[in-house]
Design an enzyme around this catalytic site. Structure first.
Site, PDB file in Angstrom:
ATOM      1  N   CYS A  13       0.901  44.593 -20.023  1.00 31.63           N
ATOM      2  CA  CYS A  13       0.521  43.932 -18.773  1.00 31.63           C
ATOM      3  C   CYS A  13      -0.914  44.358 -18.461  1.00 31.63           C
ATOM      4  O   CYS A  13      -1.617  44.853 -19.346  1.00 31.63           O
ATOM      5  CB  CYS A  13       1.502  44.247 -17.641  1.00 31.63           C
ATOM      6  SG  CYS A  13       1.522  45.953 -17.054  1.00 31.63           S
ATOM      7  N   ARG A  19       4.926  46.120 -14.785  1.00 28.81           N
ATOM      8  CA  ARG A  19       5.718  45.261 -15.652  1.00 28.81           C
ATOM      9  C   ARG A  19       5.957  45.827 -17.047  1.00 28.81           C
ATOM     10  O   ARG A  19       7.099  45.857 -17.525  1.00 28.81           O
ATOM     11  CB  ARG A  19       5.064  43.877 -15.759  1.00 28.81           C
ATOM     12  CG  ARG A  19       5.027  43.149 -14.418  1.00 28.81           C
ATOM     13  CD  ARG A  19       4.183  41.903 -14.481  1.00 28.81           C
ATOM     14  NE  ARG A  19       2.766  42.246 -14.651  1.00 28.81           N
ATOM     15  CZ  ARG A  19       1.812  41.360 -14.879  1.00 28.81           C
ATOM     16  NH1 ARG A  19       2.111  40.086 -15.019  1.00 28.81           N
ATOM     17  NH2 ARG A  19       0.558  41.736 -14.989  1.00 28.81           N
ATOM     18  N   ASP A 131       3.319  39.579 -11.460  1.00 28.87           N
ATOM     19  CA  ASP A 131       2.892  40.935 -11.128  1.00 28.87           C
ATOM     20  C   ASP A 131       3.389  41.269  -9.716  1.00 28.87           C
ATOM     21  O   ASP A 131       2.998  40.616  -8.754  1.00 28.87           O
ATOM     22  CB  ASP A 131       1.373  41.018 -11.184  1.00 28.87           C
ATOM     23  CG  ASP A 131       0.853  42.439 -11.057  1.00 28.87           C
ATOM     24  OD1 ASP A 131       1.631  43.347 -10.691  1.00 28.87           O
ATOM     25  OD2 ASP A 131      -0.339  42.648 -11.324  1.00 28.87           O
TER      26      ASP A 131
END
Length: 169
Positions: A13, A19, A131
Site C-alpha cells: 500500500c 492496508r 485507504d
C-alpha cells in the site's frame, strides 16, 4: 530434507501501516491455519517511505486483534528494487500503488504485480482496497472484510495452481 523454494508474497500500500500490514497479518494467519506456512512466505511494504520502522496504525491493530489477527510485530518498510526479484506475487491495494509498482519494476516482472482484490471472489478484478487512514472505524472494518475474502481466494489460488502441482511433481 525439503529444499523447495517458498512462494513469496508481498502486499503493498502507500505507507505500509494500514492496508498492507493488515493483509500481511491476515494472510499469514490463514497460511499457518492451512498448514502451508512451510511453503509460503509473506511480507508487506509501502510505495512511500513515510512510516519506515513504525508499527501498523493502532486502529488497524485493534480492528485486526478483535478478529484474532496479531500484527504488532510488523514494522513499516518501503518497497525496494530487490523485492521485484525476490517475490513471486506483488499485490497492490489500489490502482495508484499498482501503477507505481509497474513504473518502478523491470518489465519482465510485470506479470507478478496485480491488485490484491483480484483474488476476492465477490469483487471485480480491478476493485481497490480503500485507504482507511483518514476515515472512521468502519473503514478499518471494511478493509478487514475485503482482506479476509481476498486472502481466502489467494490461498485457494495458490493451493490449486502451485501447491497442488508441487505435491504432484
Amino acid at each position: 530434507m525439503n529444499t523447495q523454494k517458498k512462494i513469496r508474497i508481498l502486499f503493498v500500500c502507500m505507507g505500509n501501516i494500514c492496508r498492507s500490514p493488515t493483509a500481511d497479518a491476515v494472510f499469514r494467519h490463514h497460511v499457518k491455519s492451512a498448514g502451508v506456512d512451510h511453503l509460503i512466505e509473506v511480507d508487506s511494504a509501502g510505495t512511500h517511505a513515510y512510516h519506515i520502522g513504525n508499527p501498523p496504525d493502532e486502529r488497524s491493530q485493534r480492528t485486526a486483534l478483535k478478529r484474532g489477527y496479531k500484527m504488532d510485530d510488523l514494522r513499516a518498510r518501503a518497497v525496494e528494487s530487490d523485492d521485484f526479484d525476490e517475490f513471486d506475487y506483488i499485490l497492490a491495494m489500489d490502482k495508484e500503488n499498482l501503477q507505481l509498482l509497474l513504473q518502478r519494476s523491470p518489465r519482465h516482472h510485470h506479470g507478478k504485480i496485480h491488485l490484491f482484490m483480484k483474488y476476492g471472489e465477490s469483487y471485480e478484478d480491478d476493485t481497490e482496497v480503500p485507504d482507511p487512514y483518514f476515515g472512521g472505524h468502519q473503514g478499518f472494518e471494511l478493509v478487514l472484510d475485503m482482506v479476509e475474502e481476498a486472502s481466502q481466494g489467494l490461498l485457494k489460488h495458490l493451493h490449486e495452481t502451485i501447491i497442488f502441482n508441487r505435491n504432484n511433481s
